[in-house]
Design a protein around this motif. Structure first.
Motif, PDB file in Angstrom:
ATOM      1  N   VAL A  29       0.850  -1.190   0.000  1.00  0.00           N
ATOM      2  CA  VAL A  29       0.000   0.000   0.000  1.00  0.00           C
ATOM      3  C   VAL A  29       0.891   1.247   0.000  1.00  0.00           C
ATOM      4  CG1 VAL A  29      -1.688   1.250   1.404  1.00  0.00           C
ATOM      5  CG2 VAL A  29      -1.878  -1.217   1.157  1.00  0.00           C
ATOM      6  N   ASP A  30       0.496   2.273  -0.760  1.00  0.00           N
ATOM      7  CA  ASP A  30       1.263   3.522  -0.856  1.00  0.00           C
ATOM      8  C   ASP A  30       1.203   4.277   0.466  1.00  0.00           C
ATOM      9  OD1 ASP A  30       2.578   5.847  -1.587  1.00  0.00           O
ATOM     10  OD2 ASP A  30       0.924   6.611  -2.802  1.00  0.00           O
ATOM     11  N   MET A  31       2.372   4.489   1.070  1.00  0.00           N
ATOM     12  CA  MET A  31       2.462   5.243   2.316  1.00  0.00           C
ATOM     13  C   MET A  31       3.099   6.619   2.109  1.00  0.00           C
ATOM     14  SD  MET A  31       1.078   3.509   4.713  1.00  0.00           S
ATOM     15  CE  MET A  31       0.581   1.844   5.133  1.00  0.00           C
ATOM     16  N   GLY A  32       3.342   6.992   0.869  1.00  0.00           N
ATOM     17  CA  GLY A  32       3.873   8.328   0.582  1.00  0.00           C
ATOM     18  C   GLY A  32       5.389   8.401   0.565  1.00  0.00           C
ATOM     19  N   THR A  33       6.051   7.533   1.312  1.00  0.00           N
ATOM     20  CA  THR A  33       7.517   7.404   1.270  1.00  0.00           C
ATOM     21  C   THR A  33       7.829   5.927   1.426  1.00  0.00           C
ATOM     22  OG1 THR A  33       7.976   7.492   3.652  1.00  0.00           O
ATOM     23  CG2 THR A  33       7.826   9.615   2.507  1.00  0.00           C
ATOM     24  N   GLY A  34       9.038   5.597   1.110  1.00  0.00           N
ATOM     25  CA  GLY A  34       9.483   4.235   1.331  1.00  0.00           C
ATOM     26  C   GLY A  34       9.935   4.036   2.770  1.00  0.00           C
ATOM     27  N   PHE A  35      10.139   2.792   3.136  1.00  0.00           N
ATOM     28  CA  PHE A  35      10.724   2.444   4.420  1.00  0.00           C
ATOM     29  C   PHE A  35      12.141   2.996   4.475  1.00  0.00           C
ATOM     30  CE2 PHE A  35      13.528  -0.720   6.497  1.00  0.00           C
ATOM     31  CZ  PHE A  35      13.078  -0.583   7.801  1.00  0.00           C
ATOM     32  N   ASP A  36      12.553   3.466   5.625  1.00  0.00           N
ATOM     33  CA  ASP A  36      13.909   3.966   5.859  1.00  0.00           C
ATOM     34  C   ASP A  36      14.189   5.300   5.169  1.00  0.00           C
ATOM     35  OD1 ASP A  36      15.245   2.478   7.721  1.00  0.00           O
ATOM     36  OD2 ASP A  36      16.630   1.530   6.333  1.00  0.00           O
ATOM     37  N   GLU A  37      13.164   6.010   4.725  1.00  0.00           N
ATOM     38  CA  GLU A  37      13.413   7.365   4.221  1.00  0.00           C
ATOM     39  C   GLU A  37      13.472   8.272   5.436  1.00  0.00           C
ATOM     40  OE1 GLU A  37      11.174  10.870   1.850  1.00  0.00           O
ATOM     41  OE2 GLU A  37      11.254   8.955   0.796  1.00  0.00           O
ATOM     42  N   MET A  38      14.659   8.633   5.819  1.00  0.00           N
ATOM     43  CA  MET A  38      14.851   9.416   7.035  1.00  0.00           C
ATOM     44  C   MET A  38      14.684  10.903   6.730  1.00  0.00           C
ATOM     45  SD  MET A  38      15.190   6.919   8.940  1.00  0.00           S
ATOM     46  CE  MET A  38      15.848   5.289   9.195  1.00  0.00           C
ATOM     47  N   SER A  39      13.437  11.316   6.615  1.00  0.00           N
ATOM     48  CA  SER A  39      13.114  12.714   6.338  1.00  0.00           C
ATOM     49  C   SER A  39      11.782  13.061   6.981  1.00  0.00           C
ATOM     50  CB  SER A  39      13.031  12.950   4.826  1.00  0.00           C
ATOM     51  OG  SER A  39      11.812  12.428   4.309  1.00  0.00           O
ATOM     52  N   GLU A  40      11.463  14.344   6.994  1.00  0.00           N
ATOM     53  CA  GLU A  40      10.200  14.798   7.571  1.00  0.00           C
ATOM     54  C   GLU A  40       8.992  14.179   6.869  1.00  0.00           C
ATOM     55  OE1 GLU A  40       9.998  19.031   7.804  1.00  0.00           O
ATOM     56  OE2 GLU A  40      11.624  19.154   9.282  1.00  0.00           O
ATOM     57  N   HIS A  87       7.361  11.329   8.644  1.00  0.00           N
ATOM     58  CA  HIS A  87       6.601  11.536   9.877  1.00  0.00           C
ATOM     59  C   HIS A  87       5.152  11.137   9.617  1.00  0.00           C
ATOM     60  CE1 HIS A  87       9.682  14.719  11.471  1.00  0.00           C
ATOM     61  NE2 HIS A  87      10.260  13.612  11.030  1.00  0.00           N
ATOM     62  N   PRO A  88       4.508  10.495  10.572  1.00  0.00           N
ATOM     63  CA  PRO A  88       3.174   9.940  10.317  1.00  0.00           C
ATOM     64  C   PRO A  88       2.144  10.929   9.774  1.00  0.00           C
ATOM     65  CG  PRO A  88       4.033   9.070  12.352  1.00  0.00           C
ATOM     66  CD  PRO A  88       5.006  10.118  11.888  1.00  0.00           C
ATOM     67  N   TYR A  89       2.256  12.198  10.118  1.00  0.00           N
ATOM     68  CA  TYR A  89       1.216  13.155   9.725  1.00  0.00           C
ATOM     69  C   TYR A  89       1.790  14.353   8.969  1.00  0.00           C
ATOM     70  CZ  TYR A  89      -0.992  10.276  13.223  1.00  0.00           C
ATOM     71  OH  TYR A  89      -1.438   9.199  13.936  1.00  0.00           O
ATOM     72  N   HIS A  90       2.705  14.142   8.051  1.00  0.00           N
ATOM     73  CA  HIS A  90       3.305  15.251   7.301  1.00  0.00           C
ATOM     74  C   HIS A  90       2.319  15.785   6.262  1.00  0.00           C
ATOM     75  CE1 HIS A  90       6.017  17.651   4.916  1.00  0.00           C
ATOM     76  NE2 HIS A  90       6.823  17.639   5.980  1.00  0.00           N
ATOM     77  N   PRO A  91       2.079  17.113   6.243  1.00  0.00           N
ATOM     78  CA  PRO A  91       1.071  17.681   5.344  1.00  0.00           C
ATOM     79  C   PRO A  91       1.385  17.563   3.853  1.00  0.00           C
ATOM     80  CG  PRO A  91       2.274  19.426   6.485  1.00  0.00           C
ATOM     81  CD  PRO A  91       2.694  18.133   7.098  1.00  0.00           C
ATOM     82  N   ALA A  92       2.646  17.376   3.485  1.00  0.00           N
ATOM     83  CA  ALA A  92       3.002  17.272   2.065  1.00  0.00           C
ATOM     84  C   ALA A  92       2.736  15.883   1.493  1.00  0.00           C
ATOM     85  CB  ALA A  92       4.472  17.646   1.858  1.00  0.00           C
ATOM     86  N   VAL A  93       2.422  14.922   2.338  1.00  0.00           N
ATOM     87  CA  VAL A  93       2.141  13.558   1.879  1.00  0.00           C
ATOM     88  C   VAL A  93       0.751  13.534   1.258  1.00  0.00           C
ATOM     89  CG1 VAL A  93       1.800  11.174   2.659  1.00  0.00           C
ATOM     90  CG2 VAL A  93       3.673  12.535   3.592  1.00  0.00           C
ATOM     91  N   PRO A  94       0.572  12.905   0.097  1.00  0.00           N
ATOM     92  CA  PRO A  94      -0.748  12.841  -0.535  1.00  0.00           C
ATOM     93  C   PRO A  94      -1.815  12.285   0.417  1.00  0.00           C
ATOM     94  CG  PRO A  94       0.925  11.994  -2.023  1.00  0.00           C
ATOM     95  CD  PRO A  94       1.597  12.209  -0.700  1.00  0.00           C
ATOM     96  N   VAL A  95      -3.035  12.758   0.254  1.00  0.00           N
ATOM     97  CA  VAL A  95      -4.122  12.417   1.164  1.00  0.00           C
ATOM     98  C   VAL A  95      -4.341  10.908   1.267  1.00  0.00           C
ATOM     99  CG1 VAL A  95      -6.611  12.640   1.561  1.00  0.00           C
ATOM    100  CG2 VAL A  95      -5.269  14.637   0.929  1.00  0.00           C
ATOM    101  N   GLN A  96      -4.321  10.197   0.154  1.00  0.00           N
ATOM    102  CA  GLN A  96      -4.552   8.749   0.221  1.00  0.00           C
ATOM    103  C   GLN A  96      -3.458   8.053   1.024  1.00  0.00           C
ATOM    104  OE1 GLN A  96      -7.384   7.011  -0.659  1.00  0.00           O
ATOM    105  NE2 GLN A  96      -6.326   5.476   0.579  1.00  0.00           N
ATOM    106  N   ALA A  97      -2.214   8.488   0.865  1.00  0.00           N
ATOM    107  CA  ALA A  97      -1.116   7.909   1.643  1.00  0.00           C
ATOM    108  C   ALA A  97      -1.297   8.229   3.125  1.00  0.00           C
ATOM    109  CB  ALA A  97       0.227   8.413   1.139  1.00  0.00           C
TER     110      ALA A  97
END
Length: 193
Positions: free
Chosen positions: A115-126, A129-139
């Motif tokens: 399932v698309d989570m907006g970033t991959g595993f081990d992407e050490m960036s903001e 973060h579970p609730y980052h506003p730049a992540v697409p809504v579905q993710a």
């Protein structure tokens, strides 16, 4: 059943999907860290994982485990690759993975696709973060679903990695060493545990 209160979750849950990223080069170091692809958790975390597996099934998903127990030597290698305590626990504190009480997971859909989570595993960036506003809504919705599934089992998340879940009070568990080996890195050999 393993020693040191660790359980092999591949044996405990034969249908569970497991892709131990640190036993492969598909991680932030770009090299395998674990010598053995053994997916272990503390017996207390196994009880919580069993509940989360059942909740995921009810919700129409399956869990994919990306990491579980992590030897302290592996933690040293990760700290060398990313010496940022927002993402990697410093060696002085020790990782809850090294206590067997933390698990990294994502979701698989009904077709077995990640399932698309907006970033991959081990992407050490903001963006991880579970609730980052730049992540697409579905993710973001997918992250919320994962969080609800893991919370329902008894785990808590952390503020910097959508994939990381641990037992409440994990710090009270002892660090566990000597279970399986790690590949050494020249930098990690200079780090004292």
């Amino acid at each position: 059943m393993e020693s040191k209160n660790l359980v092999d979750i591949a044996e405990a849950f034969p249908q569970l999907a497991i892709d131990l990223k640190y036993a492969t080069a598909d991680n932030l170091t770009g090299q395998p860290i674990y010598r053995d692809a053994r997916c272990l958790l503390h017996v207390d975390a196994v009880k919580a994982l069993a509940k989360s597996i059942n909740i995921a099934k009810i919700a129409g998903y399956r869990l994919l485990v990306l990491d579980a127990y992590r030897p302290p030597a592996a933690q040293a290698i990760l700290w060398q690759a990313c010496p940022n305590q927002d993402y990697v626990a410093p060696l002085t504190r020790g990782s809850n993975h090294s206590r067997g009480t933390a698990v990294d997971v994502t979701l698989l859909d009904e077709h077995g696709k990640i399932v698309d989570m907006g970033t991959g595993f081990d992407e050490m960036s903001e963006h991880s973060h579970p609730y980052h506003p730049a992540v697409p809504v579905q993710a973001q919705r997918n992250r919320l679903m994962l969080n609800a599934i893991m919370l329902g089992g008894g785990f808590t998340g952390i503020a910097t990695e959508w994939w990381h879940f641990e037992l409440p009070g994990s710090e009270s568990y002892l660090l566990i060493d000597g279970v399986f080996g790690c590949y050494s890195s020249p930098q990690a050999e200079n780090i004292s545990l």
